[in-house]
Design an enzyme around this catalytic site. Structure first.
Site, PDB file in Angstrom:
ATOM      1  N   HIS A 288     -14.294 -85.189  22.546  1.00 51.06           N
ATOM      2  CA  HIS A 288     -13.240 -84.161  22.909  1.00 51.06           C
ATOM      3  C   HIS A 288     -12.913 -83.353  21.443  1.00 51.06           C
ATOM      4  O   HIS A 288     -12.563 -82.367  21.507  1.00 51.06           O
ATOM      5  CB  HIS A 288     -12.112 -84.860  23.343  1.00 51.06           C
ATOM      6  CG  HIS A 288     -10.762 -84.302  23.317  1.00 51.06           C
ATOM      7  ND1 HIS A 288     -10.165 -83.349  24.233  1.00 51.06           N
ATOM      8  CD2 HIS A 288      -9.740 -84.255  22.408  1.00 51.06           C
ATOM      9  CE1 HIS A 288      -9.000 -82.556  23.971  1.00 51.06           C
ATOM     10  NE2 HIS A 288      -8.917 -83.334  22.804  1.00 51.06           N
ATOM     11  N   GLU A 289     -12.760 -84.461  20.520  1.00 50.41           N
ATOM     12  CA  GLU A 289     -12.523 -83.837  19.053  1.00 50.41           C
ATOM     13  C   GLU A 289     -13.612 -82.912  18.835  1.00 50.41           C
ATOM     14  O   GLU A 289     -13.404 -82.016  18.023  1.00 50.41           O
ATOM     15  CB  GLU A 289     -12.164 -85.170  18.293  1.00 50.41           C
ATOM     16  CG  GLU A 289     -11.108 -86.120  18.578  1.00 50.41           C
ATOM     17  CD  GLU A 289      -9.752 -85.492  18.507  1.00 50.41           C
ATOM     18  OE1 GLU A 289      -9.659 -84.478  17.844  1.00 50.41           O
ATOM     19  OE2 GLU A 289      -8.945 -85.871  19.214  1.00 50.41           O
ATOM     20  N   HIS A 292     -13.124 -79.342  19.730  1.00 53.17           N
ATOM     21  CA  HIS A 292     -12.213 -78.515  18.829  1.00 53.17           C
ATOM     22  C   HIS A 292     -13.009 -77.722  17.908  1.00 53.17           C
ATOM     23  O   HIS A 292     -12.702 -76.739  17.802  1.00 53.17           O
ATOM     24  CB  HIS A 292     -11.080 -79.319  18.168  1.00 53.17           C
ATOM     25  CG  HIS A 292      -9.883 -79.675  19.305  1.00 53.17           C
ATOM     26  ND1 HIS A 292      -9.146 -79.021  20.026  1.00 53.17           N
ATOM     27  CD2 HIS A 292      -9.616 -81.155  19.496  1.00 53.17           C
ATOM     28  CE1 HIS A 292      -8.589 -79.560  20.843  1.00 53.17           C
ATOM     29  NE2 HIS A 292      -8.684 -80.905  20.523  1.00 53.17           N
ATOM     30  N   GLU A 378      -6.567 -77.611  24.240  1.00 51.70           N
ATOM     31  CA  GLU A 378      -6.906 -79.041  24.831  1.00 51.70           C
ATOM     32  C   GLU A 378      -7.963 -79.143  26.058  1.00 51.70           C
ATOM     33  O   GLU A 378      -8.801 -79.887  26.350  1.00 51.70           O
ATOM     34  CB  GLU A 378      -5.644 -79.867  25.017  1.00 51.70           C
ATOM     35  CG  GLU A 378      -4.776 -80.218  23.856  1.00 51.70           C
ATOM     36  CD  GLU A 378      -5.680 -80.910  22.763  1.00 51.70           C
ATOM     37  OE1 GLU A 378      -6.383 -81.821  23.300  1.00 51.70           O
ATOM     38  OE2 GLU A 378      -5.473 -80.594  21.298  1.00 51.70           O
TER      39      GLU A 378
END
Length: 438
Positions: A288-289, A292, A378
């Site tokens: 997930h990070e 970004h 997100e």
């Protein structure tokens, strides 16, 4: 104080009125939102939402509701205090009183301006101190999150204060010097200096500043290290190292993040996170990070910050030359310096402080726009994570983090639109595969 014409009083009064109205409207809006949040969370306290009933115990759901309500109510008290303090600094003359006292003691000059900034920060810090102590040693302690001793808290306070002085005073002195010596375009050069400082801080923070507060050990779990390294290679991401931070010294909350810039990037896991999640869940959180970075959210946010700060410095450059900017916010400036080339005490530190105090009052109504943009980012990072790792693991990890961090599953929808930088659990997990039953 020199005589002020009727024409100059009009914009001064207009600013005073606009500031007072915006301050009251902003406070009432935020108080209304908090009251909605408290009522909504309390109303849904007795039952776990159906989508989470198989995974979240009722006891954990009720703890999250109680924690959310307690934080919201305390936040409302902090907000009321902050509004009163802001009013005291501005329209009630607190900043003017402090400035005049320092002028009488030190005279005009760089020493007086830096003393004004330092004294303002010190007074504000002392005002905030009781609330900070209560939040750490009462509120967080009550719900089992605080791991910090008073000795460690005092050590952190001493370090952060010293760092603030060592780093903040030189950069403030440089900006104040530019304001007085760089001509009409000082704001552009001050903006360039500020942006350069922020970029430098991103490079030096992981290596020199963060270790002053926490211990960072290389990730020792070889199996997890291999898994994480393979994920980063698939995603085309290079980091200087994988580290575990002793977050448990201060809090039971868990997290993972990237820090640094360029070649100084590093991946940091809280030790609490590694204790709570399986290797597959850790991989999904890291994916997930990485999402970004894949979508260039960091660069986009930096570009937005650069543009907004440039506009802010340009606005400050104009306002700092307007007598009504000072008088409208409760301060007596050195008007001779503003209208003629006459030696007088500079107003630069006053302008900086008034700008920093005033701008948030007028921009509070933009919060939903920034929150919506953050929530969209997100969702995009979640979608990327599910392409690179297990969506079920990501959902399972988020459920554990919601439970362990006592994050409510039933926030008020309107409050979410204003304040949530991350989507609420119901919206976020609805886009993911159902996690395995615990």
């Amino acid at each position: 104080m020199p005589a002020v014409s009727a024409a100059s009083l009009s914009p001064s009064f207009a600013l005073t009125l606009a500031f007072a109205l915006a301050l009251v409207a902003g406070f009432l809006l935020k108080a209304w939102l908090v009251s909605r949040q408290v009522r909504h969370v309390a109303r849904h306290r007795q039952e776990v939402p159906a989508a989470f009933a198989a995974h979240i115990p009722l006891e954990a759901h009720q703890k999250a509701a109680d924690y959310t309500v307690a934080k919201a109510r305390f936040g409302l008290l902090e907000m009321a205090l902050g509004t009163a303090v802001l009013l005291g600094w501005t329209l009630l003359g607190g900043l003017d009183l402090l400035n005049q006292a320092l002028l009488g003691w030190l005279g005009g000059g760089m020493a007086q301006q830096l003393a004004l900034l330092a004294a303002f920060a010190l007074v504000n810090g002392l005002i905030d101190l009781p609330a900070t102590l209560y939040q750490t040693f009462v509120l967080e302690q009550r719900f089992g999150f605080n791991q910090m001793t008073l000795r460690l808290w005092l050590a952190d306070l001493a370090k952060s204060t010293l760092l603030g002085a060592l780093i903040g005073l030189p950069i403030a002195a440089a900006i104040l010097w530019l304001m007085g010596a760089a001509g009409a375009l000082w704001w552009f050069w001050a903006w360039a200096l500020w942006m350069g400082f922020n970029l430098l801080l991103m490079v030096v923070y992981p290596t020199f500043i963060a270790p002053l507060f926490n211990k960072f050990q290389p990730l020792e779990d070889e199996s997890l290290k291999a898994r994480v390294t393979a994920l980063m290679q698939r995603c085309g991401f290079a980091a200087k190292g994988l580290f575990v931070m002793d977050g448990s010294r201060r809090s039971a909350h868990a997290n993972a993040y990237f820090t640094g810039f360029g070649a100084a990037k590093r991946v940091v896991f809280y030790d609490t996170l590694l204790k709570q999640l399986t290797p597959g869940e850790v991989e999904a959180v890291l994916a997930h990070e990485l999402g970004h970075f894949h979508h260039r959210h960091i660069l986009k946010r930096m570009a937005g910050m650069f543009a907004l700060s440039l506009a802010g410095f340009a606005l400050l450059g104009w306002l700092s030359a307007q007598p009504w900017f000072y008088t409208g916010l409760g301060v007596r400036p050195s008007l001779a310096l503003l209208v003629a080339d006459v030696p007088a005490a500079p107003n630069d530190a006053l302008a900086l402080l008034l700008f920093l105090l005033g701008v948030p009052v007028f921009t509070v109504f933009l919060a939903p726009l920034f929150a919506q943009l953050s929530r969209r980012h997100e969702f995009e990072a979640d979608a990327y994570a599910m392409q690179q790792a297990s969506g079920a693991d990501l959902a399972s990890a988020l459920l554990k983090l919601y439970e362990d961090n006592a994050s409510t599953l039933t926030p008020d929808p309107v409050y979410v639109k204003f304040h949530y930088s991350h989507p609420p659990a119901t919206e976020r997990l609805a886009r993911m595969p159902t996690p395995a039953h615990p």
